[in-house]
Each structure stands twice: as C-alpha cells, then as structure tokens.
Design an enzyme around this catalytic site. Structure first.
Site, mmCIF file in Angstrom:
data_model
loop_
_atom_site.group_PDB
_atom_site.id
_atom_site.type_symbol
_atom_site.label_atom_id
_atom_site.label_comp_id
_atom_site.label_asym_id
_atom_site.label_seq_id
_atom_site.Cartn_x
_atom_site.Cartn_y
_atom_site.Cartn_z
ATOM 1 C CG ASP A 195 6.134 -3.600 -8.352
ATOM 2 O OD1 ASP A 195 6.587 -3.766 -7.209
ATOM 3 O OD2 ASP A 195 5.046 -3.011 -8.587
ATOM 4 C CG HIS A 196 4.204 -6.772 -6.210
ATOM 5 N ND1 HIS A 196 4.165 -7.141 -4.888
ATOM 6 C CD2 HIS A 196 3.965 -5.434 -6.234
ATOM 7 C CE1 HIS A 196 3.903 -6.073 -4.147
ATOM 8 N NE2 HIS A 196 3.805 -5.022 -4.932
ATOM 9 C CD GLU A 208 5.035 -7.746 0.259
ATOM 10 O OE1 GLU A 208 5.311 -7.369 -0.902
ATOM 11 O OE2 GLU A 208 3.887 -7.669 0.739
ATOM 12 N N GLY A 239 -3.311 0.825 -4.615
ATOM 13 C CA GLY A 239 -4.498 1.419 -5.205
ATOM 14 C C GLY A 239 -4.890 2.750 -4.577
ATOM 15 N N GLY A 271 2.755 0.573 -1.793
ATOM 16 C CA GLY A 271 1.459 1.225 -1.599
ATOM 17 C C GLY A 271 1.562 2.644 -1.080
ATOM 18 C CB SER A 331 -0.234 6.345 -4.595
ATOM 19 O OG SER A 331 0.506 6.013 -5.751
ATOM 20 C CG ASN A 365 7.383 0.180 -4.391
ATOM 21 O OD1 ASN A 365 8.541 0.557 -4.314
ATOM 22 N ND2 ASN A 365 7.047 -1.083 -4.538
ATOM 23 C CB ILE A 366 4.793 6.341 -6.351
ATOM 24 C CG1 ILE A 366 5.106 6.723 -4.892
ATOM 25 C CG2 ILE A 366 3.733 7.263 -6.944
ATOM 26 C CD1 ILE A 366 5.892 7.988 -4.713
HETATM 27 P P1 13P Z 1 0.364 2.481 -5.050
HETATM 28 O O1 13P Z 1 -0.832 1.719 -5.524
HETATM 29 O O2 13P Z 1 0.103 3.136 -3.730
HETATM 30 O O3 13P Z 1 0.873 3.436 -6.046
HETATM 31 O O4 13P Z 1 1.527 1.393 -4.761
HETATM 32 C C1 13P Z 1 2.333 0.919 -5.810
HETATM 33 C C2 13P Z 1 3.190 -0.228 -5.401
HETATM 34 O O5 13P Z 1 3.365 -0.560 -4.245
HETATM 35 C C3 13P Z 1 3.841 -0.973 -6.495
HETATM 36 O O6 13P Z 1 4.532 -2.084 -6.024
HETATM 37 O O1 G3H Z 2 1.616 -3.446 -6.870
HETATM 38 C C1 G3H Z 2 1.027 -3.269 -7.912
HETATM 39 C C2 G3H Z 2 1.526 -2.222 -8.833
HETATM 40 O O2 G3H Z 2 0.818 -1.034 -8.635
HETATM 41 C C3 G3H Z 2 1.458 -2.701 -10.246
HETATM 42 O O3 G3H Z 2 0.150 -2.771 -10.678
HETATM 43 O O4 G3H Z 2 -0.020 -5.125 -11.434
HETATM 44 O O5 G3H Z 2 -1.684 -3.425 -12.181
HETATM 45 O O6 G3H Z 2 0.678 -3.361 -13.041
HETATM 46 P P1 G3H Z 2 -0.236 -3.735 -11.910
HETATM 47 ZN ZN ZN Z 3 3.655 -3.064 -4.350
#
Ligand code: 13P
Ligand code: G3H
Ligand code: ZN
Length: 317
Positions: free
Chosen positions: A81-82, A133, A178, A209, A211, A251-252
């Site tokens: 992720d990212h 992205e 977040g 994002g 959640s 993504n959650i």
């Molecule tokens: P949330 O912070 O909304 O759970 O998003 C998570 C996310 O996008 C991880 O890449």
């Molecule tokens: O996009 C961010 C994800 O929620 C991952 O969060 O970098 O704190 O592990 P983190």
């Molecule tokens: Zn993300």
C-alpha cells in the site's frame, strides 16, 4: 491461494468491490482471514511501509505465506500500500507480494509517469501487477501530505495509463485517510469516476480512504476513556454505486484500528486487574472477523469466492 489484484479485478469489475484491508500484526491477520473465509469473499491484504517497519517486513511475509496454509479456502492478493519506488522494488523481489502500489502522486505529472513506468516494467517482468495514483487525497499518506484535495483529472487518465502500463488506478474523489474525513456533509465526486470510466471502460479503479468511521464505534471508544472528536467517514452504502462505476478495490484501514481501540479500551476499563493481553487479543480477533464479514456484505464481495476462484483458474488454462 495468493493471486494478483488484476485477476481479482477481472472477476469483480462492474459487479462488486473487493475489500483491501491494512494489517500490521498477527491478531489482525487472524481476524482478517477468518472474516473473509467466513463471508466467502476474495480479498486484498494491504501492507504499508509503516506496517513493514512495525512488524519486520519478513515477519509480515511469513504471516502471509503461513495464513495461506492455515486458510486453504482463502483467495487473496498480497499488496504493498502506498509504496515509494525503493519499497516497490523490494516487494517485487520478495516472491510473496502479488501486487504493489506505486504512489508517485505527489510529483508533477511527467515525473509520476516516469517513476510509475519504471515500477510497472520491473513488476510485470516478475508477474506482479501495479496500482498507480493520479490526484491526491487530502491529509496524510505515509510521508505524503496534501492540505487540499487534488482531484483526479479525467482528461489525464488515458495518457497516463497508456504511458505507464499500470494495471489499476487510484482516483482522488474527495475521500481522505484517517478518521476525520469530512467537517460538514460528505461530498464525494462520483462525477469524476463516471468520467474516468468513460475514458477507460473496463479498467479497474481504486478508492482509498474509504473507512466509514461508525459513530457507534467512536462513541464506545470515547465512553471507555477515548477522546476522538469530530470523526466522520464514508457512507458505506455508496460502495455498490462506486463498484458500478468501475471501482474494484476499496481501501479500509482506520475502521479496523477503531475495532482494536474499542475492544482494548473496554476490556481494560471493565477488568482493571487484568494484564494478560491474550484475553482482549482473542476478543479482538473475533470482533475484527465480524467487522470484515459485515464490510464484505456491504462491498458485495461476500459469497463470491468460489466463483472468483473458478474464474481465475479457468483463465490460467
Ligand atoms: P482509511 O484511513 O479510510 O481506512 O483509508 C485507508 C487507505 O486508503 C489505505 O491505503
Ligand atoms: O494510507 C495509509 C494507510 O492507512 C496505512 O497507514 O501508513 O499508518 O500504516 P500507515
Ligand atoms: Zn490509501
């Protein structure tokens, strides 16, 4: 069975979205796999740079290969992720990841293309697939932060996809990472998704994002000593609408953290004499599994695993 996100997306496109859940440790891994197996959903395990340094990157890889043995019914992708370029290259070499996200969205357009293309070339050479992205989410993404939303520009997506060869695209439509996503009403730019889908029909899109930050969960945390004020998330009833517009991955992360916080705050509030962390740990695994089950029902991925497995296997022949 570890599969690529591309294989999962080919089955899901236009019908449902696949839950992409961030995990950092053993307890989350167990709850995640139990919840997905129970709901019969294909899923994506997301490992961030932060997770890879919290629980050593090799520990996380071992968790993934071990979970694959413990849960033979599970059909899932192991996804970075990212990622930055260096982390993507490391994951591509690992032999465990099936998918990486290169997030070069903070760079100017041409540099985003340049970096993404290098990662795509390296990933494809090893049979992995790549999420890229365009646009930026407001708030903090790992080391990246943007004060305002930079929405995805639909006029760029055809050129970007053609020149990078990326396999899926994260679009910025007004969500953020977040627990504090909206100060007033939720305003998601579904019009952007519609435009992107018109430009790239059949191409898998990703919503970060996402959640929901359930008010009931936040209230319980606060009643057990927390102080989370002004939290607001994405309306989960919109997941299906997004899926129809080509969103195949949602993504959650934050919602799972809220489950952890609620379980542990309530446990230690109610049992101040306790210090065996395995007791709340066991409760968390069950509660996290229940949470995953419910999310998959909202995403439409529940009950899809047998069909998805058969589809993926038929494509390999
Ligand atoms: P949330 O912070 O909304 O759970 O998003 C998570 C996310 O996008 C991880 O890449
Ligand atoms: O996009 C961010 C994800 O929620 C991952 O969060 O970098 O704190 O592990 P983190
Ligand atoms: Zn993300």
């Amino acid at each position: 069975m570890i599969v690529t996100t591309k294989e999962l997306f080919a089955h899901a496109y236009g019908k449902y979205a696949i839950g992409a859940y961030n995990i950092n440790n053993l307890e989350q891994t167990m709850g995640l796999f139990e919840g997905n197996v129970r709901s019969k959903a294909p899923f994506i395990v997301q490992l961030s740079k932060g997770a890879r340094s919290y629980s050593h990157k090799l520990m996380l890889e071992t968790l993934m290969t071990t979970a694959d043995k413990i849960f033979p019914e599970a059909v899932f992708a192991v996804h970075l992720d990212h990622g930055d370029e260096e982390t993507c290259m490391d994951c591509i070499k690992s032999g465990v990841y099936s998918s990486v996200m290169i997030d070069a969205s903070m760079f100017p357009y041409e540099k985003n293309i340049e970096i993404t293309k290098r990662v795509v070339d390296a990933a494809h050479a090893k049979g992995l697939v790549v999420e890229a992205e365009l646009g930026q989410l407001k708030g903090i993404e790992e080391d990246v932060s943007a004060a305002e939303h930079v929405y995805t520009r639909p006029e760029e997506v055809i050129d970007f996809q053609a020149r990078t060869g990326c396999d899926s695209l994260a679009c910025a439509i007004g969500t953020s990472h977040g627990a504090f996503k909206f100060s007033g009403d939720q305003k998601l730019r579904f019009d952007i998704l519609e435009e992107v889908q018109k430009k790239l029909p059949g191409f898998p899109l990703v919503m970060h994002g996402s959640s929901s930050v359930p008010p009931g969960e936040v209230a319980r945390i606060n009643a057990a000593g927390g102080a989370i004020k002004g939290a607001k998330g994405v309306d989960a009833t919109q997941f299906r609408q997004a899926a129809k517009l080509g969103v195949t991955k949602i993504n959650i992360d934050t919602d799972g953290r809220l489950v952890w916080t609620r379980v542990h705050r309530e446990y230690f509030r109610d049992k101040p004499d306790q210090f065996d962390f395995r007791k709340p740990g066991k409760i968390f695994m069950k509660e996290y599994a229940d949470f995953i089950y419910e999310k998959n029902c909202l995403l439409g991925s529940a009950d899809q695993v047998d069909d998805a497995r058969a589809y993926i296997q038929s494509q390999k022949k």
